[in-house]
Design a protein around this motif. Structure first.
Motif, PDB file in Angstrom:
ATOM      1  N   ALA A  36       0.842  -1.208   0.000  1.00 21.21           N
ATOM      2  CA  ALA A  36       0.000   0.000   0.000  1.00 21.21           C
ATOM      3  C   ALA A  36       0.873   1.252   0.000  1.00 21.21           C
ATOM      4  CB  ALA A  36      -0.929  -0.014   1.209  1.00 21.21           C
ATOM      5  N   ALA A  37       1.942   1.220   0.750  1.00 19.56           N
ATOM      6  CA  ALA A  37       2.861   2.366   0.773  1.00 19.56           C
ATOM      7  C   ALA A  37       3.535   2.541  -0.586  1.00 19.56           C
ATOM      8  CB  ALA A  37       3.909   2.168   1.866  1.00 19.56           C
ATOM      9  N   ALA A  38       3.877   1.436  -1.239  1.00 22.39           N
ATOM     10  CA  ALA A  38       4.513   1.509  -2.553  1.00 22.39           C
ATOM     11  C   ALA A  38       3.569   2.137  -3.575  1.00 22.39           C
ATOM     12  CB  ALA A  38       4.948   0.118  -3.014  1.00 22.39           C
ATOM     13  N   ALA A  39       2.310   1.741  -3.526  1.00 23.54           N
ATOM     14  CA  ALA A  39       1.332   2.323  -4.452  1.00 23.54           C
ATOM     15  C   ALA A  39       1.198   3.824  -4.207  1.00 23.54           C
ATOM     16  CB  ALA A  39      -0.013   1.624  -4.289  1.00 23.54           C
ATOM     17  N   ALA A  40       1.198   4.216  -2.947  1.00 22.41           N
ATOM     18  CA  ALA A  40       1.037   5.634  -2.612  1.00 22.41           C
ATOM     19  C   ALA A  40       2.238   6.462  -3.080  1.00 22.41           C
ATOM     20  CB  ALA A  40       0.830   5.792  -1.105  1.00 22.41           C
ATOM     21  N   VAL A  41       3.445   5.930  -2.906  1.00 19.44           N
ATOM     22  CA  VAL A  41       4.616   6.717  -3.324  1.00 19.44           C
ATOM     23  C   VAL A  41       4.756   6.738  -4.844  1.00 19.44           C
ATOM     24  CG1 VAL A  41       5.836   6.381  -1.143  1.00 19.44           C
ATOM     25  CG2 VAL A  41       6.311   4.828  -3.078  1.00 19.44           C
ATOM     26  N   GLU A  42       4.346   5.656  -5.516  1.00 18.89           N
ATOM     27  CA  GLU A  42       4.377   5.701  -6.982  1.00 18.89           C
ATOM     28  C   GLU A  42       3.422   6.780  -7.478  1.00 18.89           C
ATOM     29  OE1 GLU A  42       2.753   2.365  -9.225  1.00 18.89           O
ATOM     30  OE2 GLU A  42       4.358   2.603 -10.705  1.00 18.89           O
ATOM     31  N   GLU A  43       2.249   6.830  -6.894  1.00 16.18           N
ATOM     32  CA  GLU A  43       1.280   7.862  -7.253  1.00 16.18           C
ATOM     33  C   GLU A  43       1.844   9.259  -6.993  1.00 16.18           C
ATOM     34  OE1 GLU A  43      -1.702   7.554  -8.611  1.00 16.18           O
ATOM     35  OE2 GLU A  43      -2.345   9.652  -8.438  1.00 16.18           O
ATOM     36  N   ALA A  44       2.645   9.374  -5.924  1.00 24.17           N
ATOM     37  CA  ALA A  44       3.209  10.675  -5.555  1.00 24.17           C
ATOM     38  C   ALA A  44       4.387  11.083  -6.433  1.00 24.17           C
ATOM     39  CB  ALA A  44       3.633  10.648  -4.082  1.00 24.17           C
ATOM     40  N   GLY A  45       5.027  10.120  -7.105  1.00 29.13           N
ATOM     41  CA  GLY A  45       6.128  10.478  -7.998  1.00 29.13           C
ATOM     42  C   GLY A  45       7.401   9.678  -7.836  1.00 29.13           C
ATOM     43  N   ALA A  46       7.422   8.699  -6.947  1.00 26.99           N
ATOM     44  CA  ALA A  46       8.626   7.874  -6.805  1.00 26.99           C
ATOM     45  C   ALA A  46       8.778   6.944  -8.006  1.00 26.99           C
ATOM     46  CB  ALA A  46       8.577   7.059  -5.517  1.00 26.99           C
ATOM     47  N   ALA A  47      10.027   6.772  -8.462  1.00 24.63           N
ATOM     48  CA  ALA A  47      10.302   5.852  -9.564  1.00 24.63           C
ATOM     49  C   ALA A  47      10.863   4.526  -9.060  1.00 24.63           C
ATOM     50  CB  ALA A  47      11.291   6.477 -10.537  1.00 24.63           C
ATOM     51  N   VAL A  48      11.414   4.531  -7.843  1.00 28.22           N
ATOM     52  CA  VAL A  48      12.050   3.341  -7.267  1.00 28.22           C
ATOM     53  C   VAL A  48      11.523   3.160  -5.847  1.00 28.22           C
ATOM     54  CG1 VAL A  48      14.254   2.242  -6.637  1.00 28.22           C
ATOM     55  CG2 VAL A  48      14.167   3.835  -8.580  1.00 28.22           C
ATOM     56  N   VAL A  49      11.257   1.902  -5.464  1.00 24.82           N
ATOM     57  CA  VAL A  49      10.966   1.609  -4.057  1.00 24.82           C
ATOM     58  C   VAL A  49      12.065   0.700  -3.514  1.00 24.82           C
ATOM     59  CG1 VAL A  49       8.486   2.012  -4.051  1.00 24.82           C
ATOM     60  CG2 VAL A  49       9.360  -0.243  -4.712  1.00 24.82           C
ATOM     61  N   HIS A  50      12.624   1.089  -2.381  1.00 26.48           N
ATOM     62  CA  HIS A  50      13.671   0.315  -1.705  1.00 26.48           C
ATOM     63  C   HIS A  50      12.994  -0.505  -0.618  1.00 26.48           C
ATOM     64  CE1 HIS A  50      17.552  -0.579   0.144  1.00 26.48           C
ATOM     65  NE2 HIS A  50      17.050  -0.194   1.307  1.00 26.48           N
ATOM     66  N   LEU A  51      13.151  -1.833  -0.722  1.00 17.13           N
ATOM     67  CA  LEU A  51      12.362  -2.727   0.125  1.00 17.13           C
ATOM     68  C   LEU A  51      13.223  -3.544   1.077  1.00 17.13           C
ATOM     69  CD1 LEU A  51       9.939  -4.190  -2.586  1.00 17.13           C
ATOM     70  CD2 LEU A  51       9.557  -2.213  -1.095  1.00 17.13           C
ATOM     71  N   HIS A  52      12.740  -3.663   2.297  1.00 13.74           N
ATOM     72  CA  HIS A  52      13.212  -4.658   3.259  1.00 13.74           C
ATOM     73  C   HIS A  52      12.035  -5.569   3.561  1.00 13.74           C
ATOM     74  CE1 HIS A  52      17.008  -2.621   4.841  1.00 13.74           C
ATOM     75  NE2 HIS A  52      16.491  -1.700   4.055  1.00 13.74           N
ATOM     76  N   ALA A  53      12.337  -6.746   4.105  1.00 15.31           N
ATOM     77  CA  ALA A  53      11.264  -7.651   4.526  1.00 15.31           C
ATOM     78  C   ALA A  53      11.311  -7.806   6.042  1.00 15.31           C
ATOM     79  CB  ALA A  53      11.422  -9.013   3.855  1.00 15.31           C
ATOM     80  N   ARG A  54      10.152  -8.059   6.593  1.00 14.42           N
ATOM     81  CA  ARG A  54      10.037  -8.214   8.045  1.00 14.42           C
ATOM     82  C   ARG A  54       9.116  -9.378   8.374  1.00 14.42           C
ATOM     83  NH1 ARG A  54      10.719  -3.259  11.072  1.00 14.42           N
ATOM     84  NH2 ARG A  54      11.432  -1.512   9.777  1.00 14.42           N
ATOM     85  N   ARG A  55       9.263  -9.880   9.590  1.00 15.51           N
ATOM     86  CA  ARG A  55       8.292 -10.838  10.104  1.00 15.51           C
ATOM     87  C   ARG A  55       7.005 -10.078  10.438  1.00 15.51           C
ATOM     88  NH1 ARG A  55      12.024 -14.944  13.302  1.00 15.51           N
ATOM     89  NH2 ARG A  55      14.011 -14.370  12.370  1.00 15.51           N
ATOM     90  N   ASP A  56       5.942 -10.822  10.762  1.00 14.47           N
ATOM     91  CA  ASP A  56       4.679 -10.155  11.101  1.00 14.47           C
ATOM     92  C   ASP A  56       4.802  -9.262  12.328  1.00 14.47           C
ATOM     93  OD1 ASP A  56       3.350 -11.205   8.966  1.00 14.47           O
ATOM     94  OD2 ASP A  56       2.441 -12.864  10.077  1.00 14.47           O
ATOM     95  N   ASN A  57       5.766  -9.569  13.206  1.00 16.36           N
ATOM     96  CA  ASN A  57       5.941  -8.743  14.408  1.00 16.36           C
ATOM     97  C   ASN A  57       6.924  -7.588  14.176  1.00 16.36           C
ATOM     98  OD1 ASN A  57       8.439  -9.956  14.382  1.00 16.36           O
ATOM     99  ND2 ASN A  57       8.061 -11.258  16.171  1.00 16.36           N
ATOM    100  N   GLY A  58       7.277  -7.346  12.942  1.00 18.11           N
ATOM    101  CA  GLY A  58       8.138  -6.214  12.610  1.00 18.11           C
ATOM    102  C   GLY A  58       9.622  -6.530  12.592  1.00 18.11           C
ATOM    103  N   GLU A  59      10.018  -7.703  13.098  1.00 17.50           N
ATOM    104  CA  GLU A  59      11.454  -8.023  13.158  1.00 17.50           C
ATOM    105  C   GLU A  59      12.014  -8.336  11.771  1.00 17.50           C
ATOM    106  OE1 GLU A  59      11.917 -10.954  16.254  1.00 17.50           O
ATOM    107  OE2 GLU A  59      10.779  -9.717  17.650  1.00 17.50           O
TER     108      GLU A  59
END
Lengths: 64, 281
Positions: free
Chosen positions: B40-63
């Motif tokens: 959802a955040a990626a969709a929002a930033v693409e709409e705002a003008g971002a060309a690249v999304v830098h991603l990390h992965a996390r467990r469900d508890n944020g770790e």
């Protein structure tokens, strides 16, 4: 193994989360995700060696 | 990249670092952690003008999570939620073994870009992200094998030397990310940013990260110097003192700054052309 001060909680009384998160019973705070790897002794990390809170609570100096 | 290229109106590539791996919802309630939240955040930033999304992965508890399986869940969700944004996976990971650090490169499809930390940095009292030359070369070899554009993470100017070491192995343009902040990072100042840019190879393109309150001034300076910028909650939680940001709000601000400076904002397709990225969309 995990730090004896580690607990997993969904709430701290002020904030609540859908999934239980790492909580430090010494500081009474949720811990940063990167620090939870120390609490859980992942990747060779160890609370006694690597955690400032654990060492201060145990009265350990850094040169010990 | 130069001031002359700024004057020529070369588009600026905006990267949004959505989540990171250091802090989580305990620090910022809007920080995305689950695959659905990151998408959802990626969709929002693409709409705002971002060309690249830098991603990390996390467990469900944020770790922190490094497994290919978890990165696959994140990248699948992001690709489903976005139109054309470039997907960049992090290979960073303080204390994580090299075998885990390579896992984010092994999704299907492979990420179009990936970060490559160019040397050691400290965290806390005893933690060091070592990033030995052996680690760097191993990750870089796998990126080349899989056709992934590396973004060289230059945490301080010693890491420029490390970048020069592999310069001949890099396709044009080598893409260096200059990072300014506390600890073992380059001290944040306009003079230090200018000095770093002055030392870049002529054929290089560069991006700038300023942590916390340095995000706005140093990314603005980067735009004037013909560079690209990274914003987002991984690097900065606030729009201004006392006002929490969202990922989209930080991208929207970068777009406004670019507009005031007369710098067009690159679409994902334009960003691929500028940075030499192979499309996997």
């Amino acid at each position: 193994m995990a730090c004896p001060h580690l607990d997993y909680r969904e709430s701290d009384g002020e904030r609540s989360f859908d999934t239980a998160r790492a909580f430090c019973t010494v500081t009474d705070e949720f811990v940063q995700p990167v620090h939870a790897d120390i609490c859980n002794e992942r990747y060779g990390l160890d609370p006694e060696a690597d955690c400032e809170v654990f060492r201060a609570d145990a009265g350990l100096d850094w040169d010990e | 990249m130069t001031y002359e290229e700024y004057l020529d109106g070369e588009p600026v590539v905006i990267t949004a670092a959505l989540t990171g791996g250091i802090q989580g919802k305990e620090a910022h309630p809007e920080l995305p952690e689950t695959p659905a939240e990151i998408a959802a955040a990626a969709a929002a930033v693409e709409e705002a003008g971002a060309a690249v999304v830098h991603l990390h992965a996390r467990r469900d508890n944020g770790e922190r999570a490094f497994s290919t399986e978890r990165f696959q869940a994140v990248t699948d969700a992001v690709r489903d939620a976005t139109d054309d944004v470039i997907v960049q996976h992090s290979t960073g990971g303080t204390a994580a073994p090299d075998a885990l650090r390579a896992e984010p490169l092994r999704t299907d499809p492979a990420p179009e870009m990936a970060s490559l930390d160019m040397g050691p940095l400290n965290r806390g009292r005893r933690l060091t992200s070592e990033n030995t030359r052996d680690t760097i070369d191993g990750l870089h070899a796998e990126m080349r094998e899989r056709g992934i554009k590396p973004e060289l993470e230059v945490f301080n100017n010693g890491h420029l030397n490390e970048s020069f070491r592999i310069l001949d192995e890099l396709a044009d343009p080598p893409y260096l990310n200059l990072i300014f902040g506390p600890g073992t990072l380059t001290p944040p100042s306009p003079a230090n940013l200018q000095r770093m840019v002055d030392q870049l190879p002529e054929r290089a393109a560069f991006n700038v990260i300023g942590f916390g309150p340095h995000q706005l001034p140093l990314t603005t300076q980067a735009m004037l110097l013909g560079g690209h910028v990274r914003v987002g909650l991984e690097d900065n939680s606030y729009l201004r003192k006392g006002e929490r940001a969202t990922n989209a709000a930080l991208v929207e601000r970068a777009v406004r700054v670019a507009g005031e400076l007369g710098r067009p904002v690159a679409t994902p397709a334009e960003a691929r052309d500028l940075l030499g990225v192979v499309s996997r969309r």
